[in-house]
Design a protein around this motif. Structure first.
Motif, PDB file in Angstrom:
ATOM      1  N   MET A   7       1.230  17.214  -0.513  1.00 25.51           N
ATOM      2  CA  MET A   7       1.475  15.609   0.046  1.00 25.51           C
ATOM      3  C   MET A   7       1.093  14.849  -1.017  1.00 25.51           C
ATOM      4  N   PRO A   8       1.504  13.633  -0.776  1.00 25.14           N
ATOM      5  CA  PRO A   8       0.895  12.429  -1.510  1.00 25.14           C
ATOM      6  C   PRO A   8      -0.341  11.711  -0.888  1.00 25.14           C
ATOM      7  N   ALA A   9      -1.020  10.972  -1.775  1.00 25.94           N
ATOM      8  CA  ALA A   9      -2.348  10.369  -1.141  1.00 25.94           C
ATOM      9  C   ALA A   9      -1.903   9.623  -0.125  1.00 25.94           C
ATOM     10  N   PHE A  10      -2.819   9.040   0.811  1.00 20.84           N
ATOM     11  CA  PHE A  10      -2.771   8.292   2.134  1.00 20.84           C
ATOM     12  C   PHE A  10      -1.717   7.225   1.984  1.00 20.84           C
ATOM     13  N   PRO A  11      -2.183   6.275   0.865  1.00 24.35           N
ATOM     14  CA  PRO A  11      -1.389   4.897   0.828  1.00 24.35           C
ATOM     15  C   PRO A  11       0.092   5.022   0.722  1.00 24.35           C
ATOM     16  N   GLU A  12       0.481   5.964  -0.287  1.00 24.10           N
ATOM     17  CA  GLU A  12       2.021   6.320  -0.615  1.00 24.10           C
ATOM     18  C   GLU A  12       2.592   6.740   0.650  1.00 24.10           C
ATOM     19  N   ALA A  13       1.948   8.003   1.317  1.00 25.19           N
ATOM     20  CA  ALA A  13       2.477   8.400   2.461  1.00 25.19           C
ATOM     21  C   ALA A  13       2.762   7.531   3.640  1.00 25.19           C
ATOM     22  N   ALA A  14       1.663   6.642   3.810  1.00 30.40           N
ATOM     23  CA  ALA A  14       1.643   5.849   4.792  1.00 30.40           C
ATOM     24  C   ALA A  14       2.813   4.874   4.678  1.00 30.40           C
ATOM     25  N   ARG A  15       3.151   4.259   3.291  1.00 34.07           N
ATOM     26  CA  ARG A  15       4.031   3.211   3.077  1.00 34.07           C
ATOM     27  C   ARG A  15       5.545   3.859   3.522  1.00 34.07           C
ATOM     28  N   GLU A  16       5.547   5.029   3.289  1.00 36.15           N
ATOM     29  CA  GLU A  16       6.721   5.382   3.771  1.00 36.15           C
ATOM     30  C   GLU A  16       7.052   5.646   5.275  1.00 36.15           C
ATOM     31  N   LYS A  17       6.089   6.064   5.856  1.00 37.06           N
ATOM     32  CA  LYS A  17       6.077   6.311   7.291  1.00 37.06           C
ATOM     33  C   LYS A  17       6.202   4.873   7.898  1.00 37.06           C
ATOM     34  N   LEU A  18       5.496   3.992   7.411  1.00 36.13           N
ATOM     35  CA  LEU A  18       5.561   2.558   7.983  1.00 36.13           C
ATOM     36  C   LEU A  18       7.084   1.985   8.006  1.00 36.13           C
ATOM     37  N   GLY A  19       7.901   2.340   7.184  1.00 39.71           N
ATOM     38  CA  GLY A  19       9.249   2.168   7.332  1.00 39.71           C
ATOM     39  C   GLY A  19      10.131   2.604   8.319  1.00 39.71           C
ATOM     40  N   ASP A  20       9.525   3.697   8.968  1.00 42.55           N
ATOM     41  CA  ASP A  20      10.245   4.624   9.774  1.00 42.55           C
ATOM     42  C   ASP A  20      10.210   3.875  11.307  1.00 42.55           C
ATOM     43  N   THR A  21      11.009   3.106  11.759  1.00 45.17           N
ATOM     44  CA  THR A  21      10.731   2.439  12.953  1.00 45.17           C
ATOM     45  C   THR A  21      10.745   3.088  14.106  1.00 45.17           C
ATOM     46  N   VAL A  22      11.549   4.259  14.147  1.00 39.39           N
ATOM     47  CA  VAL A  22      11.678   5.235  15.276  1.00 39.39           C
ATOM     48  C   VAL A  22      10.559   5.803  15.435  1.00 39.39           C
ATOM     49  N   LEU A  23       9.778   6.241  14.296  1.00 41.54           N
ATOM     50  CA  LEU A  23       8.424   7.062  14.447  1.00 41.54           C
ATOM     51  C   LEU A  23       7.499   5.839  15.230  1.00 41.54           C
ATOM     52  N   ARG A  24       7.390   4.600  14.548  1.00 39.73           N
ATOM     53  CA  ARG A  24       6.472   3.754  15.019  1.00 39.73           C
ATOM     54  C   ARG A  24       6.548   3.453  16.591  1.00 39.73           C
ATOM     55  N   ARG A  25       7.999   3.211  17.038  1.00 41.15           N
ATOM     56  CA  ARG A  25       8.214   3.210  18.506  1.00 41.15           C
ATOM     57  C   ARG A  25       7.661   4.241  19.288  1.00 41.15           C
ATOM     58  N   ASN A  26       7.935   5.657  18.722  1.00 41.14           N
ATOM     59  CA  ASN A  26       7.690   6.826  19.416  1.00 41.14           C
ATOM     60  C   ASN A  26       6.091   6.880  19.633  1.00 41.14           C
ATOM     61  N   LEU A  27       5.442   6.610  18.619  1.00 38.24           N
ATOM     62  CA  LEU A  27       3.931   6.564  18.388  1.00 38.24           C
ATOM     63  C   LEU A  27       3.210   5.319  19.207  1.00 38.24           C
ATOM     64  N   ALA A  28       3.825   4.231  19.237  1.00 37.27           N
ATOM     65  CA  ALA A  28       3.120   3.415  19.887  1.00 37.27           C
ATOM     66  C   ALA A  28       3.463   3.505  21.356  1.00 37.27           C
TER      67      ALA A  28
END
Lengths: 494, 244
Positions: A7-28
C-alpha cells in the motif's frame, strides 16, 4: 486476493480516498451514529461518576498483566494444558499460519469456519490457508461482506463500515453463489433481508465445518479460559459446532483473573457498539466431554508484541482491547477511511500499533503512520483503557526521525535543523523576521488578496509554502514583528 | 511568552495581550531571549532540533512569577514536552529550570480566570462572534468553559454556537503540509460550520488554527474575519474607552 501489502504511504492513500464522495458519506453517517450511541451509554456512567474510575481500572488491569506478562502466559499455558487444550507458541505470522494449516491438514479438511478475529486478520491467515488449498469462511456479517467483495477491512469493529446497503446488495448478488448458497433472486437492500440472506448462506457452513478458527478478546490465566465477545451469535456457532477449534490469541490478551474481566466487560461494549452489555459472551476452558469441540488448540502469538512491550512510551498501546472508539471519533479517519492506513489496524490506534509491532525506519508506509494525525487528542479522551495515543504518536515520530539520523538528511531534516538553530538565537530570529517583513511589504504592494479585516494575503506562496496555498490563503508577513515593535516602543510605553 | 507564530505573523495578538494584562494591573515584561517553545520540531519528531528553542525558554523565563501565553498549544508544549526535550540532553540544570517553569506557565484564559480571578475584563466588542475551542486548549490543557465565561462578559457581543465545535480544524502543525489534502478536507468542513453560524468573526485561542481556518474562509470568499481571543478581550470598541 486482496491484501494490504504494498500500500502507498498515508498521504497518497488518503488523497485517493478523499476523492471518493460515497465513501465519505458512508463514513460520516456511520461514525456519527456510533459516536452518539457511545456518548449516551458512557454518559450514564459519567453522570454516576464511575466511568473515569472504570477507565483507569481498565488501564491498571492491562498494565499489571503486561508487567509480568511471562508469568501470566506460563500460568495460562499450564491451565490450558491441564484442561485438555494444546498450546502452541508462534513468534510471527508465518509460524502461526503454519500451525493452523497443520491442524486443518491433520483433519484432512479443505475448509474452516471463522469467528471474526483481528489476530487472524493481522497474520493474513485466510490468504495463507488459501495458498494451502483450504478455504477459510468468515462468519461475521461485516467480515462476510468484505470477504465476498474481495475487499479489505477498514474498521476494527465494523470491517465493512465503508460500504452502504446498495453496495452490500450488489456484492451478495454477485458473489454469494460462488461461496455456497446463493442470494435469493428477489433480495433487496432492506437490512433485514440482507441479514437473512447472510444467515441462510452461513448456516450451511456452520453445519458442515469440522474445524473452527477463532481469536480471543481475553484469556484468563488463573483458569485457562478464553473469552470471545460478539453481537451476532455466529461466533458462538463456530466455537461450539465444529469438532476441532483453533484459537489464535495475541499474547497481550492475557489477564490474570476473572475479576479483571468484570471491568473490561463493562467498558468494551460501551466503547465499541454503544451497548451497556454485549449480546454474546462465550467462554471456554480447554475440552469438555460431550460439549463443544473435542480438540482444542491455542496459538499464542507474538508477531511484534514483545517489540512493542520493550518500548517504554509505546507499550501502553498493548492495553488496547480493540473497541474502535478511537476510530469513530477521529476526524482524520472519518474523512479518509480505514484503508488509507494500509493495515487491519486503522485509525489512531493503528497509527501507533503498526509502527510499534513492525518497527520503524524500514518501510515508508509504516513510517508515514505516526504523522497521520493532527494530535487533536479526541482518541485519548474516548479510550476505555486510557492509552495516551497523541503522546505515543509524537514519540513514534521521534523514533522515525531518530532511525534516519546518520543517514543522508532529507530536505525536511535540514529545514528542521535550520529552523531549530534560528530559534537558538533571538537576534537571528529577529533578523529573519525583518526579512520576512520586507517580503510582506512587497506582497502588500503587489496586493494579492485582502483578508476580511484588511490584511494582505498570498494566494500562491513559493517553495514549500505551496502545499499550504494550494487551498488556503496565507496572510502576508506583517511589516513589523512583535519583537521589533516592543524594542521600538519600549513595550508600548513610548 | 508571545510565541513565535504571533511574534512573526500576528504581532497584534501580542500587543492585545500586553494591553489586556496591563489594563488588569499586571506588570508585563517581554523577555527578549524568548524565541519558540520547540513544539514544531518536537511534534514532527525532531527532538534534538528543539533543544535550542527549549534552552531559550529556560533562559528567558527563569525567575518570573508567571508565564502567560496567548496559545493553548504552546502552553501545552512548555508544560508537557519541554522537559522531555531537556531530559534527552542530559543537562540537569536545563531540566530543573524547565520543570520549574512548567507549572508557572498559563494559557491566557487560565491566567485571567484562575490567577487574576476575573471573568469580566472590561471589554466591549459589538459583533456576532462564534468560538472555536482549539484541541490543545480543550483536551491537552482542559481550559473548559473559561474562554466562554470571558467572552460572555464582553459588552455588546453576540456569541453564537459553532456546530461540531469540538472537532479538530485539521491544522495540526506540520500535518497541514505533510497531509495537506486531509488537512484541507477537515478545515473545509470547519469553515462550512463557521459560515453556517452567520457570524462576522471567528474567535479562537490559537493563531495557527485561525490562520488555517481563516485561509480557507478567505479562499471561499466567506467574508468571515478571524480574531484571536486576546484581541476581543482587549477590545473597547464602541465603549466610552474609544475604538480599540
Amino acid at each position: 486476493m486482496a491484501t494490504f501489502v504494498g500500500m502507498p504511504a498515508f498521504p497518497e492513500a488518503a488523497r485517493e480516498k478523499l476523492g471518493d464522495t460515497v465513501l465519505r458519506r458512508n463514513l460520516a453517517h456511520a461514525t456519527a451514529t456510533i459516536r452518539d450511541k457511545r456518548a449516551k451509554v458512557v454518559g450514564e456512567l459519567e453522570d454516576a461518576g464511575t466511568w473515569q474510575d472504570l477507565r483507569l481500572a481498565g488501564a491498571a488491569i492491562k498494565d499489571t498483566a503486561l508487567h509480568d506478562l511471562a508469568d501470566h502466559l506460563e500460568l495460562l499455558e499450564r491451565r490450558l494444558t491441564a484442561a485438555g487444550a494444546t498450546v502452541h507458541w508462534a513468534r510471527d505470522a508465518a509460524e502461526a499460519c503454519a500451525i493452523v494449516a497443520s491442524v486443518a491438514r491433520t483433519h484432512d479438511v479443505d475448509e474452516v469456519v471463522k469467528v471474526k478475529s483481528m489476530a487472524t486478520a493481522e497474520i493474513e491467515l485466510n490468504e495463507h490457508l488459501a495458498d494451502e488449498g483450504i478455504a477459510a469462511w468468515e462468519t461475521d456479517l461485516a467480515e462476510l461482506i468484505v470477504q465476498l467483495g474481495d475487499d479489505l477491512p477498514s474498521h476494527v469493529l465494523v470491517p465493512a463500515i465503508h460500504r452502504n446497503r446498495a453496495e452490500i446488495l450488489d456484492i451478495f448478488r454477485r458473489r454469494m453463489a460462488d461461496a455456497g448458497r446463493a442470494a435469493p433472486d428477489d433480495l433487496t437492500d432492506d437490512p433485514r433481508r440482507l441479514a437473512e440472506a447472510a444467515r441462510l448462506h452461513l448456516r450451511e457452513k456452520f453445519l458442515r465445518a469440522k474445524v473452527g478458527v477463532s481469536g480471543a478478546n481475553f484469556a484468563v490465566a488463573e483458569t485457562g479460559t478464553l473469552v470471545v465477545v460478539e453481537s451476532e451469535g455466529n461466533g458462538r456457532m463456530c466455537l461450539t459446532m465444529p469438532e476441532v477449534l483453533v484459537s489464535v490469541v495475541g499474547i497481550e490478551k492475557v489477564v490474570p483473573t476473572w475479576e479483571d474481566l468484570d471491568v473490561l466487560l463493562q467498558t468494551l461494549p460501551r466503547s465499541s457498539t454503544g451497548e451497556r452489555m454485549n449480546p454474546y459472551t462465550s467462554t471456554w476452558t480447554g475440552v469438555t466431554d460431550g460439549d463443544g469441540p473435542r480438540e482444542v488448540h491455542v496459538v499464542l502469538l507474538d508477531n511484534g508484541r514483545t517489540r512493542a512491550l520493550a518500548d517504554e512510551v509505546g507499550r501502553q498501546a498493548l492495553r488496547c482491547i480493540r473497541c474502535s472508539a478511537c476510530m469513530n471519533v477521529c476526524p482524520v479517519y472519518e474523512r479518509v477511511g480505514g484503508h488509507a492506513y494500509g493495515s487491519v489496524y486503522p485509525g489512531p490506534i493503528g497509527a501507533i500499533l503498526n509502527p510499534l509491532l513492525r518497527g520503524v525506519g524500514e518501510d515508508p508506509q509504516v513510517d508515514s503512520l505516526p504523522y497521520a494525525s493532527t494530535l487533536c487528542g479526541a482518541c485519548y479522551e474516548v479510550c476505555p483503557v486510557a492509552i495516551d495515543i497523541p503522546s505515543v504518536l509524537v514519540d513514534q515520530r521521534r523514533a522515525v526521525v531518530d532511525a534516519k539520523r546518520g543517514k543522508r538528511p532529507s530536505a525536511e531534516a535540514l529545514a528542521m535543523k535550520a529552523v531549530g538553530a534560528a530559534f537558538g538565537s533571538p537576534r537571528r530570529l529577529g533578523a529573519l523576521e525583518q526579512a520576512s517583513g520586507l517580503a510582506g511589504r512587497a506582497v502588500s504592494r503587489l496586493g494579492s488578496v485582502t483578508l476580511p479585516g484588511g490584511r494582505s494575503a498570498l494566494r500562491s506562496a513559493p517553495g514549500p509554502g505551496r502545499a499550504w496555498t494550494d487551498a488556503r490563503d496565507a496572510p502576508a508577513p506583517p511589516a513589523e514583528s512583535f519583537r521589533a515593535w516592543w524594542e521600538r516602543t519600549d513595550g508600548g510605553r513610548s | 511568552m508571545v510565541t513565535c507564530v504571533n511574534d512573526a505573523m500576528f504581532p497584534d495578538v501580542g500587543k492585545a495581550t500586553v494591553r489586556l494584562l496591563r489594563r488588569l494591573g499586571v506588570d508585563v515584561e517581554f523577555p527578549a531571549a524568548q524565541t519558540c517553545c520547540g513544539q514544531p520540531m518536537v511534534n514532527t519528531g525532531y527532538y534534538d532540533e528543539a533543544v535550542p528553542a527549549v534552552r531559550q525558554v529556560a533562559t528567558a523565563f527563569d525567575g518570573y512569577e508567571a508565564v502567560v501565553v496567548p496559545s493553548g498549544s504552546c502552553t501545552g508544549s512548555v508544560r508537557h514536552q519541554a522537559a522531555d526535550v531537556a531530559r534527552r540532553t542530559g543537562d540537569t540544570v536545563l531540566l530543573d529550570t524547565v520543570e520549574s517553569i512548567a507549572p508557572r506557565t498559563y494559557e491566557l484564559t487560565e491566567f485571567l480566570v484562575d490567577v487574576l480571578g476575573v471573568t469580566d475584563v472590561g471589554a466591549s466588542f459589538p459583533h456576532r462572534v462564534t468560538y472555536h475551542p482549539t484541541c490543545h486548549s480543550l483536551r491537552l490543557l482542559g481550559v473548559g468553559d473559561r474562554p466562554r465565561r470571558l467572552l460572555e462578559k464582553v459588552r455588546g457581543i453576540d456569541l453564537v454556537e459553532l456546530p461540531r465545535a469540538e472537532e479538530c480544524c485539521g491544522f495540526g502543525g506540520t500535518f497541514a503540509t505533510k497531509n495537506a489534502d486531509t488537512s484541507v478536507a477537515m478545515g473545509s468542513d470547519k469553515a462550512r460550520h463557521v459560515r453556517d453560524t452567520g457570524a462576522e468573526v471567528l474567535v479562537a485561542g490559537d493563531s495557527s488554527c485561525l490562520m488555517h481556518i481563516g485561509g480557507l474562509l478567505s479562499r471561499q470568499r466567506s467574508g468571515v474575519r478571524t480574531m484571536h481571543l486576546a484581541e476581543i478581550l482587549a477590545s473597547t470598541e464602541g465603549s466610552d474607552g474609544g475604538a480599540r
